[in-house]
Scaffold this active site. Sequence first.
Site, PDB file in Angstrom:
ATOM      1  N   GLU A   1      40.688  32.889  39.624  1.00 53.72           N
ATOM      2  CA  GLU A   1      39.717  31.909  40.107  1.00 53.72           C
ATOM      3  C   GLU A   1      38.378  32.572  40.418  1.00 53.72           C
ATOM      4  OE1 GLU A   1      43.434  29.727  42.448  1.00 53.72           O
ATOM      5  OE2 GLU A   1      41.690  30.473  43.570  1.00 53.72           O
TER       6      GLU A   1
ATOM      7  N   LYS B   1      35.278  33.941  42.275  1.00 52.35           N
ATOM      8  CA  LYS B   1      35.016  34.489  43.617  1.00 52.35           C
ATOM      9  C   LYS B   1      33.556  34.223  43.933  1.00 52.35           C
ATOM     10  CE  LYS B   1      35.258  36.855  47.414  1.00 52.35           C
ATOM     11  NZ  LYS B   1      34.009  36.242  47.935  1.00 52.35           N
TER      12      LYS B   1
ATOM     13  N   ARG C   1      33.778  31.400  53.976  1.00 52.42           N
ATOM     14  CA  ARG C   1      35.122  30.831  53.980  1.00 52.42           C
ATOM     15  C   ARG C   1      35.173  29.619  54.918  1.00 52.42           C
ATOM     16  NH1 ARG C   1      40.008  33.767  52.977  1.00 52.42           N
ATOM     17  NH2 ARG C   1      41.718  32.279  52.745  1.00 52.42           N
TER      18      ARG C   1
ATOM     19  N   ARG D   1      36.256  31.302  58.996  1.00 52.48           N
ATOM     20  CA  ARG D   1      37.365  32.235  58.815  1.00 52.48           C
ATOM     21  C   ARG D   1      37.832  32.807  60.154  1.00 52.48           C
ATOM     22  NH1 ARG D   1      36.184  35.693  54.577  1.00 52.48           N
ATOM     23  NH2 ARG D   1      37.869  37.045  55.199  1.00 52.48           N
TER      24      ARG D   1
ATOM     25  N   GLU E   1      35.774  27.809  50.077  1.00 50.50           N
ATOM     26  CA  GLU E   1      34.498  28.464  50.364  1.00 50.50           C
ATOM     27  C   GLU E   1      33.380  27.457  50.218  1.00 50.50           C
ATOM     28  OE1 GLU E   1      33.747  32.931  49.486  1.00 50.50           O
ATOM     29  OE2 GLU E   1      34.747  32.136  47.719  1.00 50.50           O
TER      30      GLU E   1
ATOM     31  N   PHE F   1      40.326  26.159  47.069  1.00 54.70           N
ATOM     32  CA  PHE F   1      41.245  26.894  46.204  1.00 54.70           C
ATOM     33  C   PHE F   1      42.688  26.850  46.697  1.00 54.70           C
ATOM     34  CE2 PHE F   1      38.801  30.113  48.712  1.00 54.70           C
ATOM     35  CZ  PHE F   1      39.772  30.444  49.629  1.00 54.70           C
TER      36      PHE F   1
ATOM     37  N   ARG G   1      46.651  40.597  54.491  1.00 56.78           N
ATOM     38  CA  ARG G   1      45.982  41.092  53.294  1.00 56.78           C
ATOM     39  C   ARG G   1      47.020  41.878  52.500  1.00 56.78           C
ATOM     40  NH1 ARG G   1      40.509  41.901  52.686  1.00 56.78           N
ATOM     41  NH2 ARG G   1      40.188  42.038  54.930  1.00 56.78           N
TER      42      ARG G   1
ATOM     43  N   LYS H   1      41.047  40.559  44.795  1.00 57.37           N
ATOM     44  CA  LYS H   1      39.693  40.227  44.350  1.00 57.37           C
ATOM     45  C   LYS H   1      39.142  41.335  43.455  1.00 57.37           C
ATOM     46  CE  LYS H   1      37.840  41.879  48.771  1.00 57.37           C
ATOM     47  NZ  LYS H   1      37.148  41.489  50.008  1.00 57.37           N
TER      48      LYS H   1
END
Length: 506
Positions: free
Chosen positions: A207, A209, A214, A229, A258, A293, A364, A370
């Site tokens: 997708e 970026k 966010r 975020r 985003e 997303f 994470r 990314k």
Amino acid sequence: MLLAELVATADAAAATRSRLQKTEAVAALLARADAAEVAAVVGLLLGSPRQGRLGVGWRGIAALPAVHAEAATLTIADVDAAFDALAAASGDGSATRRGDLLADLAGRATAGEWEFLARAILGDVRTGALQGVLLDATARASAADPARVRRAAMLLGDLGATAALALGGGDLDAVGLRVGRPVQPMLAASAATVAAAIAVTGRASVEYKLDGARIQVHRHGDEVRVFTRSLADITHRVPEIVAAVRALDVHDVILDGETLSLDEDGAPRPFQDTMARFGADAAGGLALRPWFFDILHVDGTDLLDEPLHVRLAALERVAGALRMPGVVTDDPDAAARLSAQALAAGHEGVVVKAIDAPYAAGRRGKAWVKVKPVLTCDLVVLACEWGSGRRRGWLSNLHLGARDPEGEYGEPGGFVMVGKTFKGLTDDLLRWQTVRFLAIETRRTASTVFVRPVTVVEIAIDGVQRSPRYPGGIALRFARVKGYRPDKPPGEADTIQTLRALLRDT
């Protein structure tokens, strides 16, 4: 509970590099705390008071007279009540009121207690008792399954409330996803190439970026709330996002995405323009456009634990017109073509997401990766040097730190320096950072101002190289400032381990 007990525990935690010993010390403290004190105790240990911002800065604390109590009599309840009053002070005379409250609190605290409280107020508690340790300590003190504690913290979005629930004998399993209550966002790792990312994730949704901010959007009927975020509520600032989500054919929904602002030709504006509009106290100026997303809930059905392909199908049904562009593939060439499209449209690159992975809020891991053609990392400013020549009078050269969650190179939960840079700083940024860093100064030398490690900056690099100059054994190559990231807390900065992994990728 006396504040002195908490300070002693914080000192003991700071004195050891052992995560187990930190956990045991904090767990013993939590087990002794009354149920009404737990959230306040957690906030103090994190340097993040449960009341949020108190309206107190470094200069206000530094201006207080240094007269403190001889004996430790201050309780957690006393401190919590004082913080309530500080947070509530507003309007005419509020600065004087806060000053009086601080002076009273400082006078009732011993010198050691006040040193700790000052650092807690400023978010500079260096105990290593960060979220991971506190989650483990909560589980130990309450004899609860650590996985259940972590999931409840994810869904509540509040570690203090989670600890209070667990230690109060509450049902952690009863904590569910609730429309209107934000959850911690899932985070992405980094890779140098699309092929490297696909090798990690396997079949994936690739997708765009965006270089945006966010957002997490919750809707219940006509009520829409928008969170950052860091889980701050900014609904009143973004009426265009509220209107876009209100127009969807759905009653209850939680969306992850985003937002950014576009120019007259539909191209993305610089991140700083988006943040200026995103951070304004009232709507106005540039319009923000949302892209989504992920979807975590829709009309009574939670989707957190569903694989990504199920969530994407639901997202397409609910918000297809607002969906982030992407393609599902395991072909590196197809992923590279999508990346080229994103770059041609003016975006940063792509995020490669394992198609069978659940939504791992607050983590994470390797399920999201990314990829940007310009390699960037999010670091924390540790200090700043005074400029020379044309930059005389401005703070210029930044000291950059990566997060060290396990204390591999120093204090657990601290930061390890990985480089310096003054490149990429415009006159506007120089002026801004001079004001910013003097406001959060902790100490200085003739040439350098050291600051609280709370400011995240996005740094573009050509890679990393081995270097004995810094404690982590690496240094950034050709580092330059891409922009400050006020939307990101320091706990989301890249780790020293992530940067060291780039030795193999670049």
